[in-house]
Design an enzyme around this catalytic site. Structure first.
Site, mmCIF file in Angstrom:
data_model
loop_
_atom_site.group_PDB
_atom_site.id
_atom_site.type_symbol
_atom_site.label_atom_id
_atom_site.label_comp_id
_atom_site.label_asym_id
_atom_site.label_seq_id
_atom_site.Cartn_x
_atom_site.Cartn_y
_atom_site.Cartn_z
ATOM 1 N N GLY A 1 0.831 -1.197 0.000
ATOM 2 C CA GLY A 1 0.000 0.000 0.000
ATOM 3 C C GLY A 1 0.863 1.242 0.000
ATOM 4 N N GLU A 2 0.367 2.308 0.612
ATOM 5 C CA GLU A 2 1.091 3.575 0.737
ATOM 6 C C GLU A 2 1.354 4.232 -0.621
ATOM 7 O OE1 GLU A 2 4.583 3.112 3.236
ATOM 8 O OE2 GLU A 2 3.583 1.576 4.433
#
Length: 338
Positions: free
Chosen positions: A305-306
């Site tokens: 993610g991120e």
């Protein structure tokens, strides 16, 4: 740009008249692509990506020079239910890591030549546990949507949104199940690495949330308010802002795609300015992309993610744009056409 809404009704109104890609730029880019010194279609999907980008930035011979990665961080009440392998305080600690330049996203932004912004969303005030009530009040949702909207840089010519929030794969699973149907088990995955009894408990939390809010789940904005989180709402706000400004977007993984799906549910076509950067290893991500009609650029087994998978795809898109704009045509190069 200051958000043009102060209520959920105002946010919904944004979708009444969404900008479309520039027809003249699309035509010019398509024509130029057909004249470049290569066999027709030889660059495969790069050709379509470059033409798509040209249409949204309004330039038949575009450049990709100012990509922005906007990270949003929020905390979730459901984290107290043990849905993650990490404690809630990791959200604050990871924000500090971003600011110190020590996270994977920092390194990938450097490689991609992207600016990076980090927006903290009331980290000292987690959302409500959505099995007990709506995750956010209307005012809290409006504030998060506006924060995402206003985080987008006016000069950006590409946007990637990313997130940090312990418990947010649980919220994303609940949103996906609410929008697309199916059981909690179909949409709930390992996230940060939970398995066995912990994964069963996480799935139960999603199921309880869906049951608790069943009467309101026909409205995608209410789905976001009741089952989402501030960082998911901010991502949705940022993606909507990008559409209004005709800024192309590369979507990241499961959480980002679930947030984007809210916009798609409000108005089909609301994500025409977005492509999927990758398909993540989070089990339900392929199903979300299929519902959104998005073909991922990359498949690398990533599940961080991120924004990380989408950032890796920036240089793929940059390569596509460079070929469209920088290659010589047959006439310019004095090469005979086949």
């Amino acid at each position: 740009m200051k958000a043009p809404f102060t209520s959920l009704a105002g946010f919904r109104a944004v979708f009444d008249a969404l900008p479309q890609p520039d027809a003249a730029a699309l035509e010019a880019a398509t024509a130029r692509n057909g004249q470049l010194t290569k066999p027709k279609g030889a660059l495969g999907r790069l050709e379509g990506l470059a033409i798509w980008y040209a249409g949204w930035v309004g330039d038949g011979r575009p450049a990709l020079e100012r990509p922005q990665v906007a990270i949003f961080a929020g905390n979730h009440g459901i984290a107290a239910r043990g849905v993650s392998a990490f404690p809630p305080e990791v959200t604050v600690q990871m924000v500090a890591n971003y600011r110190a330049g020590g996270a994977a996203v920092n390194q990938l932004c450097k490689v991609a030549g992207a600016s990076m912004t980090v927006t903290e969303l009331d980290l000292d005030r987690p959302t409500l546990d959505f099995t007990q009530g709506p995750a956010m009040t209307e005012d809290e949702l409006v504030a998060a949507l506006a924060a995402g909207w206003e985080a987008v840089e006016d000069e950006a010519d590409l946007l990637v949104v990313g997130e940090m929030g312990i418990g947010n794969t649980t919220a994303a699973a609940a949103i996906a199940a609410a929008l697309f149907g199916g059981s909690a088990g179909e949409w709930t995955g390992r996230g940060s690495g939970v398995e066995g009894a912990a994964l069963e408990g996480k799935t139960l939390v999603v199921a309880q949330g869906l049951e608790r809010h069943a009467e309101a789940l026909s409205d995608p904005v209410e789905v976001l308010r009741r089952l989402g989180g501030r960082e998911l709402a901010a991502m949705a706000g940022a993606i909507a802002r990008a559409r209004v400004g005709r800024i192309p977007v590369i979507l990241d993984g499961f959480i980002c795609s679930a947030a984007a799906a809210v916009l798609h549910a409000i108005r089909p076509g609301a994500l025409d300015h977005a492509v999927a950067g990758h398909v993540s290893a989070e089990g339900a991500h392929p199903a979300v992309l299929a519902r959104l009609g998005k073909e991922p650029i990359l498949e690398l087994g990533m599940r961080l993610g991120e924004g990380t998978g989408a950032i890796v795809a920036i240089n793929i898109l940059r390569s596509a744009v460079a070929c469209l704009s920088g290659m010589a045509t047959f006439a310019e190069a004095g090469v005979a056409e086949g």
